[in-house]
Design an enzyme around this catalytic site. Structure first.
Site, PDB file in Angstrom:
ATOM      1  CD1 TRP A 187      -2.747   1.653   0.502  1.00 23.35           C
ATOM      2  CD2 TRP A 187      -1.358   2.494   2.047  1.00 23.35           C
ATOM      3  NE1 TRP A 187      -3.130   2.952   0.765  1.00 23.35           N
ATOM      4  CE2 TRP A 187      -2.302   3.493   1.702  1.00 23.35           C
ATOM      5  CE3 TRP A 187      -0.376   2.796   2.994  1.00 23.35           C
ATOM      6  CZ2 TRP A 187      -2.287   4.765   2.279  1.00 23.35           C
ATOM      7  CZ3 TRP A 187      -0.363   4.065   3.566  1.00 23.35           C
ATOM      8  CH2 TRP A 187      -1.318   5.036   3.210  1.00 23.35           C
ATOM      9  CD  GLU A 228      -4.526  -1.709   1.983  1.00 19.68           C
ATOM     10  OE1 GLU A 228      -3.374  -2.027   2.351  1.00 19.68           O
ATOM     11  OE2 GLU A 228      -5.417  -1.327   2.775  1.00 19.68           O
ATOM     12  CE  LYS A 230      -6.767   5.748   2.792  1.00 16.86           C
ATOM     13  NZ  LYS A 230      -5.872   5.764   3.948  1.00 16.86           N
ATOM     14  CG  ASP A 261      -8.650  -0.984   4.390  1.00 22.14           C
ATOM     15  OD1 ASP A 261      -9.730  -0.597   4.890  1.00 22.14           O
ATOM     16  OD2 ASP A 261      -7.560  -0.893   4.993  1.00 22.14           O
ATOM     17  CG  HIS A 288      -6.093  -4.484   5.085  1.00 20.20           C
ATOM     18  ND1 HIS A 288      -5.172  -3.486   4.872  1.00 20.20           N
ATOM     19  CD2 HIS A 288      -5.386  -5.642   5.230  1.00 20.20           C
ATOM     20  CE1 HIS A 288      -3.946  -4.030   4.890  1.00 20.20           C
ATOM     21  NE2 HIS A 288      -4.058  -5.328   5.086  1.00 20.20           N
ATOM     22  CG  ASP A 296      -9.854   7.144  10.590  1.00 17.36           C
ATOM     23  OD1 ASP A 296      -8.705   7.233  10.114  1.00 17.36           O
ATOM     24  OD2 ASP A 296     -10.154   6.341  11.486  1.00 17.36           O
ATOM     25  CG  ASP A 298      -6.947   3.400   9.281  1.00 15.58           C
ATOM     26  OD1 ASP A 298      -6.965   2.379   8.580  1.00 15.58           O
ATOM     27  OD2 ASP A 298      -6.517   4.484   8.890  1.00 15.58           O
ATOM     28  CG  ASP A 328      -5.235  -1.559   8.099  1.00 14.58           C
ATOM     29  OD1 ASP A 328      -4.604  -1.044   9.039  1.00 14.58           O
ATOM     30  OD2 ASP A 328      -5.219  -1.112   6.935  1.00 14.58           O
TER      31      ASP A 328
HETATM   32  C1  RNT Z   1      -3.773   2.639   4.774  1.00 19.33           C
HETATM   33  C2  RNT Z   1      -3.883   1.174   4.455  1.00 19.33           C
HETATM   34  C3  RNT Z   1      -2.734   0.343   4.948  1.00 19.33           C
HETATM   35  C4  RNT Z   1      -2.233   0.738   6.305  1.00 19.33           C
HETATM   36  C5  RNT Z   1      -1.195  -0.176   6.893  1.00 19.33           C
HETATM   37  C6  RNT Z   1      -0.548   0.430   8.084  1.00 19.33           C
HETATM   38  O1  RNT Z   1      -4.927   3.322   4.521  1.00 19.33           O
HETATM   39  O2  RNT Z   1      -5.089   0.674   4.929  1.00 19.33           O
HETATM   40  O3  RNT Z   1      -3.094  -0.995   4.898  1.00 19.33           O
HETATM   41  O4  RNT Z   1      -3.285   0.871   7.213  1.00 19.33           O
HETATM   42  O5  RNT Z   1      -0.309  -0.521   5.926  1.00 19.33           O
HETATM   43 ZN    ZN Z   2      -5.464  -1.394   4.829  1.00 19.47          ZN
END
Ligand code: RNT
Ligand code: ZN
Length: 420
Positions: A187, A228, A230, A261, A288, A296, A298, A328
């Site tokens: 990522w 990955e 985003k 994710d 993820h 956000d 996470d 994650d």
């Molecule tokens: C970031 C991604 C990635 C990170 C990790 C720490 O938006 O989700 O996977 O969270 O690599």
């Molecule tokens: Zn991730």
């Protein structure tokens, strides 16, 4: 206490059986699905490089300053061990490259190698764990203007290409040593805060950089790459180079895995719905599991509808055996070990929930055009004694049952974390 749970479970088993569901079978299936538990919740994505720390300019943010954060690798491992002891099942550990053992000095991300992960492999062996790996393309002075592999600057790209190559070697080493395929996840944060006329240019750079990282064969059966995507991040609100379409196309043409994710898409977009499309073209996927809240991605995983939908689709698509489930999330406002327990237990709970659904009956109703019955049965299953089956899973795995893990975390905080 134990006895009561067993009685409850026996009743639950009967109730499910009367609906044609075998709880024992579901528990056995669940036991065969390892979670790949991320190391980075333990220290707020800090790592052990002791240099260039902080997430500035990386598209990630951790807030909070909860006391008890591990200060050394020994404390870090101690916390992980505690976290694993609260999570049922046979799980894996996912390491980031920044978590190498740099006791003898940190050589730079373009110089790391298997030697920096020997102590992790030994630790994993000791705890009977398999490892997954992640290259670390953030929190570093060579992230220039928010770019790494997709930078316009060749020196920057080359630096990160070398890092990526080394991370694949490390992954292969881990897979070989522990005799199980290590999934290497890529990522990158690259993108723009504001309007840019250069999307095409950056995506061409990213494709070429990835090609240079991946076009190096490694011993088969030791590692696999996953990329990955985003859609937006902090500081990359307008443009993220590694978007979903970019990596979907890349993974299909280059035969890598794809990482979805669940916090990386627009809030009303369903990642669950993507499963049956993407699995037609890509043989294995990495998920993820996280919780997106507004911008956000996470937050600590809560058992919410997106998580239920994801697990249902993994079961209904028949692709659970081809899915790798990673966690994650990172939150420094609460007990970090406790955060692991909440997020991991919820992930497993949601999967067990999906395994206990009356899928055959729902399909039967559907084929007969009985749509009222299909929805009614699905809704009524929400009233079944699911909790007793989940408690049974914890009991079998000898981890705290129900709210008992809260006491365990509090005790650990009092005995260990508060003394740091
Ligand atoms: C970031 C991604 C990635 C990170 C990790 C720490 O938006 O989700 O996977 O969270 O690599
Ligand atoms: Zn991730």
């Amino acid at each position: 206490m134990k006895k009561d749970i067993s009685n409850l479970y026996l009743q639950a088993r009967e109730i499910y059986a009367s609906q044609g569901i075998d709880t024992e079978e579901a528990l056995k299936t669940l036991a065969g699905v390892p979670l790949s538990i991320h190391c980075w919740q333990a220290d707020d994505v800090g790592g052990f490089e002791q240099a260039d720390s902080g997430l500035g300019g990386s598209g990630l943010a951790v807030t909070g300053n909860y006391p008890g954060k591990p200060r050394t690798m020994a404390e870090f491992r101690q916390d992980l061990e505690k976290a694993f002891s609260l999570i049922p099942g046979h799980n894996r550990l996912s390491l980031h490259a920044s978590y190498g053992d740099f006791t003898n000095g940190f050589p730079g991300r373009d110089r790391i190698g298997p030697e920096h992960f020997e102590s992790w492999v030994a630790w994993a062996r000791e705890h009977d764990l398999k490892l997954d790996f992640n290259a670390t393309f953030f929190s570093h002075f060579m992230v220039k203007n928010g770019y790494t592999l997709a930078s316009r600057d060749k020196t920057v790209r080359d630096y990160w290409i070398e890092h990526g190559r080394r991370c694949r070697e490390i992954s292969s080493y881990m897979g070989r040593e522990l005799d199980d395929i290590c999934i290497h996840n890529i990522w990158i944060p690259d993108g723009e805060k504001d309007i840019t006329p250069s999307r095409m240019e950056h995506r061409e750079y990213l494709r070429d950089s990835l090609d240079q990282i991946l076009d190096h064969p490694l011993p088969s059966g030791t590692m696999r790459d996953s990329v990955e995507s985003k859609l937006f991040g902090i500081g990359t609100e307008t443009f993220v180079v590694g978007s979903h379409e970019f990596y979907l196309g890349y993974a299909i043409t280059k035969n890598t895995m794809l990482t979805l994710d669940i916090g990386h898409f627009h809030p009303t977009e369903s990642v669950a719905d993507k499963i049956s499309s993407v699995f037609l073209y890509i043989d294995e996927l990495l998920f993820h599991v996280t919780r997106g809240v507004r911008w956000d991605s996470d937050h600590v995983v809560s058992w919410n509808d997106p998580l239920t939908d994801l697990m249902q689709e993994l079961v209904w698509s028949g692709r659970l055996p081809k899915a790798h489930i990673g966690l994650d999330f990172f939150d420094a406002t609460l007990n970090r070990v406790g955060a692991y327990a909440i997020g991991a237990r919820n992930t497993l709970k949601a999967l067990l929930w999906a395994l206990l659904l009356p899928t055959n009956k729902l399909r039967e109703y559907e084929r007969e055009g009985k749509y009222f019955e299909r929805l009614a049965l699905y809704e009524e299953f929400k009233n079944l004694p699911f909790g007793a089956v989940w408690d049974r899973f914890c009991e079998i795995n000898e981890v705290p049952v129900g709210t008992n893990y809260i006491d365990e975390v509090e005790k650990y905080e009092k005995d260990v974390l508060s003394k740091r």
